[in-house]
Design a protein around this motif. Sequence first.
Motif, mmCIF file in Angstrom:
data_model
loop_
_atom_site.group_PDB
_atom_site.id
_atom_site.type_symbol
_atom_site.label_atom_id
_atom_site.label_comp_id
_atom_site.label_asym_id
_atom_site.label_seq_id
_atom_site.Cartn_x
_atom_site.Cartn_y
_atom_site.Cartn_z
ATOM 1 N N PHE A 6 39.656 39.357 31.409
ATOM 2 C CA PHE A 6 39.541 39.317 32.704
ATOM 3 C C PHE A 6 40.042 38.011 33.146
ATOM 4 O O PHE A 6 40.130 36.996 32.510
ATOM 5 C CB PHE A 6 37.978 39.744 33.110
ATOM 6 C CG PHE A 6 37.697 41.159 32.763
ATOM 7 C CD1 PHE A 6 37.895 42.155 33.962
ATOM 8 C CD2 PHE A 6 36.837 41.501 32.128
ATOM 9 C CE1 PHE A 6 37.793 43.230 33.830
ATOM 10 C CE2 PHE A 6 36.460 42.647 31.761
ATOM 11 C CZ PHE A 6 36.948 43.805 32.753
ATOM 12 N N LEU A 7 40.469 37.812 34.303
ATOM 13 C CA LEU A 7 41.022 36.922 34.918
ATOM 14 C C LEU A 7 40.054 35.641 34.809
ATOM 15 O O LEU A 7 38.743 35.693 35.355
ATOM 16 C CB LEU A 7 41.454 36.890 36.385
ATOM 17 C CG LEU A 7 42.017 35.619 36.785
ATOM 18 C CD1 LEU A 7 43.257 35.061 36.554
ATOM 19 C CD2 LEU A 7 41.989 35.871 38.485
ATOM 20 N N LYS A 8 40.246 34.470 34.504
ATOM 21 C CA LYS A 8 39.410 33.249 34.402
ATOM 22 C C LYS A 8 40.139 32.167 34.999
ATOM 23 O O LYS A 8 41.359 32.081 35.181
ATOM 24 C CB LYS A 8 39.156 32.879 32.836
ATOM 25 C CG LYS A 8 38.232 33.943 32.140
ATOM 26 C CD LYS A 8 38.028 33.412 30.559
ATOM 27 C CE LYS A 8 37.086 34.326 29.969
ATOM 28 N NZ LYS A 8 37.067 34.155 28.512
ATOM 29 N N PRO A 9 39.484 31.124 35.567
ATOM 30 C CA PRO A 9 40.005 30.131 36.297
ATOM 31 C C PRO A 9 41.221 29.278 35.481
ATOM 32 O O PRO A 9 42.323 28.966 36.157
ATOM 33 C CB PRO A 9 38.787 29.195 36.843
ATOM 34 C CG PRO A 9 37.687 30.002 36.628
ATOM 35 C CD PRO A 9 38.013 30.975 35.607
ATOM 36 N N GLU A 10 40.720 29.298 34.166
ATOM 37 C CA GLU A 10 41.898 28.382 33.528
ATOM 38 C C GLU A 10 43.262 29.133 33.252
ATOM 39 O O GLU A 10 44.264 28.582 32.649
ATOM 40 C CB GLU A 10 41.531 28.154 32.060
ATOM 41 C CG GLU A 10 40.885 29.285 31.293
ATOM 42 C CD GLU A 10 39.453 29.472 31.253
ATOM 43 O OE1 GLU A 10 38.901 30.190 30.411
ATOM 44 O OE2 GLU A 10 38.875 29.242 32.307
ATOM 45 N N TYR A 11 43.317 30.257 33.766
ATOM 46 C CA TYR A 11 44.697 31.161 33.882
ATOM 47 C C TYR A 11 45.461 31.108 34.764
ATOM 48 O O TYR A 11 46.591 31.414 34.932
ATOM 49 C CB TYR A 11 44.230 32.660 33.588
ATOM 50 C CG TYR A 11 43.524 32.938 32.363
ATOM 51 C CD1 TYR A 11 43.771 32.257 30.933
ATOM 52 C CD2 TYR A 11 42.772 34.152 32.292
ATOM 53 C CE1 TYR A 11 43.025 32.701 29.942
ATOM 54 C CE2 TYR A 11 42.041 34.399 31.050
ATOM 55 C CZ TYR A 11 42.283 33.775 29.911
ATOM 56 O OH TYR A 11 41.511 34.050 28.794
ATOM 57 N N ILE A 12 44.898 30.429 36.015
ATOM 58 C CA ILE A 12 45.437 30.486 37.284
ATOM 59 C C ILE A 12 47.029 29.743 37.219
ATOM 60 O O ILE A 12 47.927 30.200 38.034
ATOM 61 C CB ILE A 12 44.815 30.106 38.447
ATOM 62 C CG1 ILE A 12 43.340 30.936 38.641
ATOM 63 C CG2 ILE A 12 45.321 29.874 39.787
ATOM 64 C CD1 ILE A 12 43.719 32.197 39.110
ATOM 65 N N GLU A 36 46.028 38.296 45.193
ATOM 66 C CA GLU A 36 45.709 38.267 46.769
ATOM 67 C C GLU A 36 44.920 39.636 46.980
ATOM 68 O O GLU A 36 43.840 39.698 47.778
ATOM 69 C CB GLU A 36 46.637 37.968 47.732
ATOM 70 C CG GLU A 36 47.334 36.464 47.701
ATOM 71 C CD GLU A 36 48.585 36.411 48.549
ATOM 72 O OE1 GLU A 36 48.835 37.146 49.428
ATOM 73 O OE2 GLU A 36 49.230 35.541 48.395
ATOM 74 N N LYS A 37 45.658 40.783 46.535
ATOM 75 C CA LYS A 37 44.687 42.055 46.859
ATOM 76 C C LYS A 37 43.693 42.153 46.314
ATOM 77 O O LYS A 37 42.586 42.616 46.602
ATOM 78 C CB LYS A 37 45.812 43.124 46.567
ATOM 79 C CG LYS A 37 47.024 43.128 47.564
ATOM 80 C CD LYS A 37 47.716 44.410 47.329
ATOM 81 C CE LYS A 37 48.830 44.548 48.518
ATOM 82 N NZ LYS A 37 49.733 45.764 48.584
ATOM 83 N N CYS A 38 43.507 41.621 44.781
ATOM 84 C CA CYS A 38 42.153 41.650 43.935
ATOM 85 C C CYS A 38 40.889 40.712 44.822
ATOM 86 O O CYS A 38 39.839 41.191 44.651
ATOM 87 C CB CYS A 38 42.510 40.941 42.683
ATOM 88 S SG CYS A 38 43.435 42.351 41.609
ATOM 89 N N GLU A 39 41.473 39.821 45.430
ATOM 90 C CA GLU A 39 40.382 38.982 46.108
ATOM 91 C C GLU A 39 39.704 39.670 47.435
ATOM 92 O O GLU A 39 38.609 39.724 47.683
ATOM 93 C CB GLU A 39 41.028 37.661 46.631
ATOM 94 C CG GLU A 39 41.382 36.880 45.399
ATOM 95 C CD GLU A 39 42.109 35.490 45.931
ATOM 96 O OE1 GLU A 39 42.220 35.284 47.247
ATOM 97 O OE2 GLU A 39 42.524 34.802 45.049
ATOM 98 N N THR A 40 40.517 40.826 47.864
ATOM 99 C CA THR A 40 39.861 41.512 49.039
ATOM 100 C C THR A 40 39.498 43.005 48.779
ATOM 101 O O THR A 40 38.857 43.464 49.277
ATOM 102 C CB THR A 40 40.914 41.393 50.090
ATOM 103 O OG1 THR A 40 42.176 42.151 49.871
ATOM 104 C CG2 THR A 40 41.289 40.214 50.694
ATOM 105 N N GLU A 41 39.936 43.555 47.585
ATOM 106 C CA GLU A 41 39.352 44.711 47.227
ATOM 107 C C GLU A 41 38.794 44.659 45.706
ATOM 108 O O GLU A 41 39.422 44.496 44.832
ATOM 109 C CB GLU A 41 40.536 45.572 47.030
ATOM 110 C CG GLU A 41 41.465 45.853 48.407
ATOM 111 C CD GLU A 41 42.628 46.820 48.277
ATOM 112 O OE1 GLU A 41 42.672 47.616 47.285
ATOM 113 O OE2 GLU A 41 43.579 46.411 49.001
ATOM 114 N N VAL A 42 37.626 44.895 45.653
ATOM 115 C CA VAL A 42 36.536 44.825 44.713
ATOM 116 C C VAL A 42 36.912 45.724 43.804
ATOM 117 O O VAL A 42 36.350 45.655 42.532
ATOM 118 C CB VAL A 42 35.124 44.746 44.947
ATOM 119 C CG1 VAL A 42 34.689 43.464 45.927
ATOM 120 C CG2 VAL A 42 34.901 46.119 45.750
ATOM 121 N N ASP A 43 37.500 46.757 43.891
ATOM 122 C CA ASP A 43 37.729 47.903 42.551
ATOM 123 C C ASP A 43 39.261 47.537 42.075
ATOM 124 O O ASP A 43 39.613 48.470 41.418
ATOM 125 C CB ASP A 43 37.796 49.233 43.339
ATOM 126 C CG ASP A 43 38.864 49.363 44.638
ATOM 127 O OD1 ASP A 43 39.496 48.409 44.871
ATOM 128 O OD2 ASP A 43 38.887 50.564 45.108
#
Length: 161
Positions: A6-12, A36-43
């Motif tokens: 899963f995305l982690k801050p160190e990958y940004i 950007e879409k992942c940040e607004t859509e929790v699914d």
Amino acid sequence: MVELDFLKPEYIQFLQNYNLDTKQREFTAMPMGALEKCETEVDRHPIVILFNGKPAGFFVLHEGEGPKTYTDDPHALLLRAYSIDSSFQGKGIAKESMKRLPAFVRKHFPDKKQVVLGVNHGNHPAKALYLKAGFEDRGGRFQGRKGEQFILHMPVSSVIE
């Protein structure tokens, strides 16, 4: 070695500097746009493909409404925005990441029974990869923003690692 995480801050930072050639950009979203879409859509769940511990690729697993264009199965996940950064292509990472997908889904999304995706008719390399990796073409099609797409399915409960 290829792993999914899963995305982690160190990958940004890697995702901010992600490279794809122009032809590949025709068929997939760039990671920062997808995030950007992942940040607004929790699914929507951003996944990073690691090669020897370093980020090499990216995709999103989409629950809820996402898969409904592709299947009526409520136990499906939609794979979207899949790509391998240009500097990591040609190393077998894509194929290996797809082989690892069923176990990842079983572990983190135990109620899901399949992964679906849409691949554009003109994206022959991607379709070949997905079919080699265990996705099935069951004849489903739909009209995407860039033309007709094949709907491919990968059962996650019956695949042997």
